[in-house]
Write a protein that holds these residues in place. Structure first.
Motif, PDB file in Angstrom:
ATOM      1  N   ASP A  85      33.441  59.205  57.525  1.00 10.25           N
ATOM      2  CA  ASP A  85      33.434  58.611  58.861  1.00 10.25           C
ATOM      3  C   ASP A  85      32.422  57.475  58.869  1.00 10.25           C
ATOM      4  OD1 ASP A  85      34.236  58.309  61.479  1.00 10.25           O
ATOM      5  OD2 ASP A  85      32.671  59.600  62.274  1.00 10.25           O
ATOM      6  N   HIS A 139      45.280  61.394  57.821  1.00 12.47           N
ATOM      7  CA  HIS A 139      44.630  61.197  59.114  1.00 12.47           C
ATOM      8  C   HIS A 139      44.371  62.544  59.771  1.00 12.47           C
ATOM      9  CE1 HIS A 139      44.562  60.370  63.542  1.00 12.47           C
ATOM     10  NE2 HIS A 139      43.686  59.479  63.106  1.00 12.47           N
ATOM     11  N   ASN A 154      33.004  48.775  64.664  1.00 13.46           N
ATOM     12  CA  ASN A 154      33.250  50.165  64.320  1.00 13.46           C
ATOM     13  C   ASN A 154      34.341  50.288  63.257  1.00 13.46           C
ATOM     14  OD1 ASN A 154      32.502  52.994  65.135  1.00 13.46           O
ATOM     15  ND2 ASN A 154      34.717  53.125  65.396  1.00 13.46           N
ATOM     16  N   ASN A 155      35.371  49.435  63.348  1.00 13.42           N
ATOM     17  CA  ASN A 155      36.434  49.467  62.338  1.00 13.42           C
ATOM     18  C   ASN A 155      35.910  49.062  60.964  1.00 13.42           C
ATOM     19  OD1 ASN A 155      38.506  50.345  64.016  1.00 13.42           O
ATOM     20  ND2 ASN A 155      39.112  48.267  64.590  1.00 13.42           N
ATOM     21  N   ASP A 189      39.419  59.963  60.106  1.00 16.15           N
ATOM     22  CA  ASP A 189      39.839  60.059  61.506  1.00 16.15           C
ATOM     23  C   ASP A 189      40.163  58.685  62.089  1.00 16.15           C
ATOM     24  OD1 ASP A 189      37.419  58.838  62.154  1.00 16.15           O
ATOM     25  OD2 ASP A 189      36.432  60.716  62.656  1.00 16.15           O
ATOM     26  N   SER A 190      40.166  57.664  61.229  1.00 14.49           N
ATOM     27  CA  SER A 190      40.511  56.309  61.646  1.00 14.49           C
ATOM     28  C   SER A 190      42.020  56.093  61.512  1.00 14.49           C
ATOM     29  CB  SER A 190      39.762  55.277  60.787  1.00 14.49           C
ATOM     30  OG  SER A 190      40.263  53.978  61.016  1.00 14.49           O
ATOM     31  N   ARG A 243      39.392  63.633  65.272  1.00 15.49           N
ATOM     32  CA  ARG A 243      37.945  63.461  65.251  1.00 15.49           C
ATOM     33  C   ARG A 243      37.223  64.805  65.352  1.00 15.49           C
ATOM     34  NH1 ARG A 243      34.562  59.346  65.484  1.00 15.49           N
ATOM     35  NH2 ARG A 243      36.306  57.902  65.648  1.00 15.49           N
ATOM     36  N   GLU A 297      34.005  51.932  59.552  1.00 15.02           N
ATOM     37  CA  GLU A 297      34.937  52.943  59.043  1.00 15.02           C
ATOM     38  C   GLU A 297      35.433  52.557  57.652  1.00 15.02           C
ATOM     39  OE1 GLU A 297      35.867  55.792  60.253  1.00 15.02           O
ATOM     40  OE2 GLU A 297      35.666  55.793  62.423  1.00 15.02           O
ATOM     41  N   TYR A 298      35.753  51.294  57.477  1.00 14.13           N
ATOM     42  CA  TYR A 298      36.238  50.830  56.173  1.00 14.13           C
ATOM     43  C   TYR A 298      35.137  50.898  55.114  1.00 14.13           C
ATOM     44  CZ  TYR A 298      41.072  49.199  55.976  1.00 14.13           C
ATOM     45  OH  TYR A 298      42.443  49.141  55.876  1.00 14.13           O
ATOM     46  N   ASP A 354      30.995  62.825  60.856  1.00 22.46           N
ATOM     47  CA  ASP A 354      30.629  62.031  62.022  1.00 22.46           C
ATOM     48  C   ASP A 354      29.136  62.130  62.295  1.00 22.46           C
ATOM     49  OD1 ASP A 354      31.336  60.488  64.497  1.00 22.46           O
ATOM     50  OD2 ASP A 354      30.609  62.307  65.471  1.00 22.46           O
TER      51      ASP A 354
END
Length: 215
Positions: free
Chosen positions: A2, A104, A36-37, A64-65, A107, A40-41, A114
């Motif tokens: 995460d 996937h 935020n993206n 969870d993205s 969350r 995540e990457y 997280d």
């Protein structure tokens, strides 16, 4: 894995679990601004790099993205140049595995990773650079029981040391497989066994007699 982004920094939380159920946990702080993206990457790429370095061949990445899961599967095409670059790097890294599946998850199913990502994205400028978590397995007040420590027994380090030094493994195939997995996290230098880590310096392993001396 995460990723988390805040106004102060970004962080990634990674938990790698091998076939024997052994967990390898990472909290990675990113000292640069990101969405935020993007965070995540970065977490996804960090997990792929670590798995590659560990020699993993079959990998299932639980994220969870929805963005990452959709882009990797090809169901969503990203027109943003930055996201396209992240996707390209991810696909390049995924080519190094015999099998790499991205799943996937909700969350709510990703709370441990997280929590790690949020910890890593928090600024601790007023504290020491390293924050270590200590687990207490017993009360701090005196109890009516005593803990007996037996010395002179075979050290759990000996099989790992033997494998790294001379390639010797137990005859039991399951036990030999465990030793091979564990040995990825150790190295021998001048006849001394050290445990490797991505976040802290090499840790010297000591036997029962040496540990008593250190204490």
């Amino acid at each position: 894995m995460d990723g988390a982004s805040s106004g102060e920094a970004s962080g990634a939380g990674l938990i790698l679990i091998n076939p024997d159920g052994q967990e390898f946990t990472y909290a990675i702080k990113m000292n640069f601004k990101s969405t935020n993206n993007e965070a995540e990457y970065e977490a996804f790429l960090a997990g792929l790099r670590i798995a590659k370095k560990l020699g993993v061949k079959f990998l299932e990445a639980r994220v969870d993205s929805m963005l990452i899961a959709s882009q990797v599967s090809g169901t969503y095409e990203e027109k943003n140049d930055t996201m396209a670059s992240y996707l390209s790097q991810a696909k390049d890294l995924m080519q190094h595995f015999t099998s790499c599946k991205v799943v996937h998850i909700k969350r709510s199913e990703n709370r441990p990773a997280d929590a790690l990502s949020k910890l890593a994205s928090t600024s601790f400028d007023h504290m020491g650079r390293d924050v270590r978590i200590k687990v207490l397995n017993a009360p701090s007040v005196p109890q009516h029981q005593v803990l007996v420590i037996q010395t002179g027994t075979s050290s759990c380090m000996e099989p790992i040391m033997s494998y790294l030094s001379s390639g010797t493994l137990p005859e039991d195939k399951a036990e030999a497989r465990k030793i091979r997995h564990k040995a990825l996290w150790y190295q021998v230098h001048d006849g001394i066994l050290f445990r490797k880590s991505f976040l802290v310096p090499l840790l010297r392993c000591v036997d029962a007699e040496e540990s008593n001396y250190v204490i």
